[in-house]
Write a protein that holds these residues in place. Structure first.
Motif, PDB file in Angstrom:
ATOM      1  N   ASN A 297       0.835  -1.211   0.000  1.00 54.32           N
ATOM      2  CA  ASN A 297       0.000   0.000   0.000  1.00 54.32           C
ATOM      3  C   ASN A 297       0.864   1.253   0.000  1.00 54.32           C
ATOM      4  N   LYS A 298       1.975   1.211   0.715  1.00 53.01           N
ATOM      5  CA  LYS A 298       2.870   2.367   0.774  1.00 53.01           C
ATOM      6  C   LYS A 298       3.463   2.671  -0.599  1.00 53.01           C
ATOM      7  N   VAL A 299       3.882   1.639  -1.301  1.00 60.35           N
ATOM      8  CA  VAL A 299       4.455   1.838  -2.644  1.00 60.35           C
ATOM      9  C   VAL A 299       3.383   2.329  -3.610  1.00 60.35           C
ATOM     10  N   VAL A 300       2.177   1.773  -3.522  1.00 58.43           N
ATOM     11  CA  VAL A 300       1.086   2.227  -4.393  1.00 58.43           C
ATOM     12  C   VAL A 300       0.795   3.698  -4.152  1.00 58.43           C
ATOM     13  N   ALA A 301       0.811   4.097  -2.880  1.00 52.23           N
ATOM     14  CA  ALA A 301       0.569   5.500  -2.543  1.00 52.23           C
ATOM     15  C   ALA A 301       1.604   6.404  -3.208  1.00 52.23           C
ATOM     16  N   GLN A 302       2.863   5.966  -3.190  1.00 55.34           N
ATOM     17  CA  GLN A 302       3.926   6.751  -3.817  1.00 55.34           C
ATOM     18  C   GLN A 302       3.750   6.797  -5.329  1.00 55.34           C
ATOM     19  N   LYS A 303       3.381   5.677  -5.928  1.00 53.86           N
ATOM     20  CA  LYS A 303       3.230   5.616  -7.386  1.00 53.86           C
ATOM     21  C   LYS A 303       2.091   6.499  -7.868  1.00 53.86           C
ATOM     22  N   LEU A 304       1.001   6.550  -7.078  1.00 51.53           N
ATOM     23  CA  LEU A 304      -0.196   7.277  -7.510  1.00 51.53           C
ATOM     24  C   LEU A 304      -0.343   8.641  -6.853  1.00 51.53           C
ATOM     25  N   SER A 305       0.653   8.997  -6.011  1.00 48.15           N
ATOM     26  CA  SER A 305       0.650  10.303  -5.327  1.00 48.15           C
ATOM     27  C   SER A 305      -0.620  10.509  -4.496  1.00 48.15           C
ATOM     28  N   ILE A 306      -0.973   9.474  -3.742  1.00 46.77           N
ATOM     29  CA  ILE A 306      -2.092   9.563  -2.811  1.00 46.77           C
ATOM     30  C   ILE A 306      -1.620   9.007  -1.471  1.00 46.77           C
ATOM     31  N   SER A 307      -2.435   9.146  -0.448  1.00 41.50           N
ATOM     32  CA  SER A 307      -2.027   8.691   0.879  1.00 41.50           C
ATOM     33  C   SER A 307      -2.242   7.186   1.043  1.00 41.50           C
ATOM     34  N   PRO A 308      -1.455   6.528   1.917  1.00 45.51           N
ATOM     35  CA  PRO A 308      -1.661   5.104   2.178  1.00 45.51           C
ATOM     36  C   PRO A 308      -3.074   4.782   2.656  1.00 45.51           C
ATOM     37  N   SER A 309      -3.669   5.693   3.439  1.00 41.30           N
ATOM     38  CA  SER A 309      -5.033   5.443   3.914  1.00 41.30           C
ATOM     39  C   SER A 309      -6.036   5.460   2.754  1.00 41.30           C
ATOM     40  N   THR A 310      -5.791   6.307   1.763  1.00 45.36           N
ATOM     41  CA  THR A 310      -6.650   6.333   0.582  1.00 45.36           C
ATOM     42  C   THR A 310      -6.495   5.046  -0.219  1.00 45.36           C
ATOM     43  N   VAL A 311      -5.248   4.576  -0.319  1.00 46.13           N
ATOM     44  CA  VAL A 311      -5.009   3.303  -0.999  1.00 46.13           C
ATOM     45  C   VAL A 311      -5.777   2.190  -0.291  1.00 46.13           C
ATOM     46  N   ARG A 312      -5.697   2.183   1.038  1.00 51.23           N
ATOM     47  CA  ARG A 312      -6.371   1.147   1.811  1.00 51.23           C
ATOM     48  C   ARG A 312      -7.881   1.179   1.562  1.00 51.23           C
ATOM     49  N   THR A 313      -8.444   2.366   1.480  1.00 47.53           N
ATOM     50  CA  THR A 313      -9.876   2.519   1.210  1.00 47.53           C
ATOM     51  C   THR A 313     -10.230   1.948  -0.157  1.00 47.53           C
ATOM     52  N   HIS A 314      -9.381   2.243  -1.166  1.00 46.37           N
ATOM     53  CA  HIS A 314      -9.627   1.719  -2.510  1.00 46.37           C
ATOM     54  C   HIS A 314      -9.494   0.192  -2.546  1.00 46.37           C
ATOM     55  N   VAL A 315      -8.507  -0.342  -1.836  1.00 43.22           N
ATOM     56  CA  VAL A 315      -8.315  -1.790  -1.800  1.00 43.22           C
ATOM     57  C   VAL A 315      -9.546  -2.464  -1.196  1.00 43.22           C
ATOM     58  N   GLU A 316     -10.042  -1.913  -0.106  1.00 45.03           N
ATOM     59  CA  GLU A 316     -11.229  -2.474   0.536  1.00 45.03           C
ATOM     60  C   GLU A 316     -12.430  -2.435  -0.406  1.00 45.03           C
ATOM     61  N   SER A 317     -12.546  -1.348  -1.166  1.00 48.47           N
ATOM     62  CA  SER A 317     -13.649  -1.221  -2.119  1.00 48.47           C
ATOM     63  C   SER A 317     -13.511  -2.243  -3.248  1.00 48.47           C
ATOM     64  N   VAL A 318     -12.283  -2.429  -3.739  1.00 45.81           N
ATOM     65  CA  VAL A 318     -12.038  -3.419  -4.797  1.00 45.81           C
ATOM     66  C   VAL A 318     -12.394  -4.812  -4.316  1.00 45.81           C
TER      67      VAL A 318
END
Length: 487
Positions: A444-465
């Protein structure tokens, strides 16, 4: 007819072959266990549906192995040898559980990944819900100490117990002899499986094992053909399962197949040969399951012992031709995937005249697709740069130059004929971006860096997926999304 539509049993056999390689077992382990499971079901008076379920569960018992290979590698280093050692443990309870006892929650987390993916595979193969449910509970124990849900007694499908008993008999007899195998099964009775099923296994073990020895190819009295006759399924599911072993190879086999098919068309091969090239490309990575992830993830030059294991990948794929029925021709073509026209390839070290045109097409397509995929030790090459490198290799005599030129005329990967998602609006674009990165193994941390969003936002998207795809693990999400054309 869909060029990827093949007999259901041949795809299931192929999945069992990959699973046996990943578990460090002989490649006839699962088919032998499946026949024993079917015999056990008949011995206790089960109906035809239960007999089929027991056979299917035993064949597909290890189909989720590639899904948790990265996690197994983190725990054991060598994921293949680690699994092989677990299956050899002489314990009164689950070998898997006892072998991971000192590794925290590993038993439950690894079981969850394996079972979820196995159940999803069964669903995509069109198997009945009872078989899917059984595969989602492969590591449950009769006494309630299993995983993933801690079910006990009659809440666990009989097919799970039958497949487990058949697998134990086949492995323990091979490793320790019949007397010790029966002793271990007796010790596990009413712990892993009910005594009422263990007793007939012990009583009939000698007879069943003798029948298997008399029919080593399982083409006579021990044939499994009747269990799934007349049914077909898509071959792409096998390619996606193969690729799950290494997250950075998500979608790789399908890309190779598309490139190879289009190059075969450019070269004027007729439709049946184009179809064979496409199918061979889908399954060319079967032998990859025999090599531990720690080797695939190694940067730089491999040690000689590791290189020898890699050299055997196409050999194992070729071996599959002996037991997967209608796909035997494709498996033979697939075994040429790493040969080179100057004799520098493997495993045969064949030269141009000894490599069929279908094999030369597959070898070049696999090389081009590999250059365009990032590896743990290098970035992906741009399409034009990859083409230039491959053409240079052809000019040096390592690939068929005509094949490479045809290959470079095919549509670019981003414009190739990709499967269309049945529900294109299932995921938002941002969710697809996040899913693509996590499918490649990014945290999640690497995805956040790649997409320029926060890790918590990544986590929210992962849960939605996960919620939208009705899954709970990265591997299951990757498999389902790849099959739907969302990746």
């Amino acid at each position: 007819m869909d060029i990827s539509s093949v007999p259901l049993l041949d795809v299931i056999r192929s999945l069992s072959f990959v699973g046996d390689l990943a578990m460090g077992q002989p490649t006839d382990h699962s088919p032998r266990a499946a026949w024993i499971a079917g015999q056990l079901a008949r011995a206790v008076g089960a109906d035809d549906a239960t007999c089929r379920q027991a056979t299917a569960v035993a064949l597909l018992r290890w189909s989720g192995c590639t899904a948790n290979a990265p996690e197994f590698a983190q725990l054991f280093g060598d994921d293949v040898s680690g699994r092989k050692a677990l299956l050899a443990i002489q314990s009164s309870g689950s070998s898997f559980r006892s072998g991971t006892r000192r590794r925290g929650s590993a038993f439950h987390s690894l079981s969850s990944i394996h079972c979820e993916v196995s159940g999803d595979i069964a669903a995509q193969l069109g198997l009945d819900e009872a078989t899917q449910f059984a595969l989602r509970h492969l590591f449950e124990s009769y006494d309630g100490s299993g995983a993933p849900d801690g079910l006990s007694g009659d809440r666990i499908p009989a097919a799970v117990f039958m497949a487990s008993l058949a697998g134990d008999l086949e492995i323990f007899n091979r490793l320790y002899g019949l007397d010790q195998a029966c002793k271990l099964i007796g010790q596990r009775a009413d712990v892993l499986y009910p005594l009422s099923l263990a007793k007939p296994v012990i009583a009939n073990a000698s007879q069943w094992l003798a029948a298997l020895e008399d029919d080593p190819t399982l083409s006579g009295p021990c044939s499994l053909d009747a269990a799934f006759s007349g049914r077909t399924t898509s071959l792409e599911i096998l390619a996606h399962v193969i690729d799950l072993k290494l997250p950075w190879m998500t979608g790789y086999s399908l890309r190779v197949a598309q490139l190879a098919r289009d190059a075969a068309h450019q070269l004027g091969l007729d439709a049946p040969r184009q179809q064979q090239v496409y199918r061979a490309a889908l399954i060319h990575g079967m032998g990859r399951a025999a090599v531990p992830n720690m080797i695939w993830d190694t940067p730089g030059k491999l040690a000689e012992s590791a290189w020898e294991r890699v050299r055997l990948v196409p050999y194992w794929t070729g071996r599959a031709a002996r037991q997967i029925g209608s796909l035997s021709g494709e498996a033979e073509v697939a075994s040429y995937a790493y040969e080179r026209t100057d004799g520098s390839g493997y495993y045969r070290e064949a030269r141009a005249e000894g490599i069929p045109i279908e094999g030369r097409i597959l070898a070049a397509a696999a090389a081009l697709a590999a250059l365009c995929v990032a590896r743990p030790w290098r970035d992906a090459f741009a399409q034009d740069a990859a083409g230039t490198l491959l053409m240079a290799e052809a000019d040096a005599g390592r690939y068929d130059a005509d094949v490479v030129r045809a290959l470079l005329k095919t549509p670019r990967p981003d414009k190739a004929r990709l499967p269309v998602a049945p529900v294109t609006g299932l995921l938002t674009q941002r969710e697809r971006d996040v899913l693509r990165w996590i499918s490649l193994g990014a945290s999640n941390k690497v995805v956040a860096q790649k997409l320029s969003i926060s890790p918590s936002t990544v986590r929210t998207h992962v849960e939605s997926v996960f919620r939208k795809l009705e899954c709970s693990t990265r591997a299951a999400a990757t498999l389902k999304a790849t099959q739907l054309g969302l990746l």
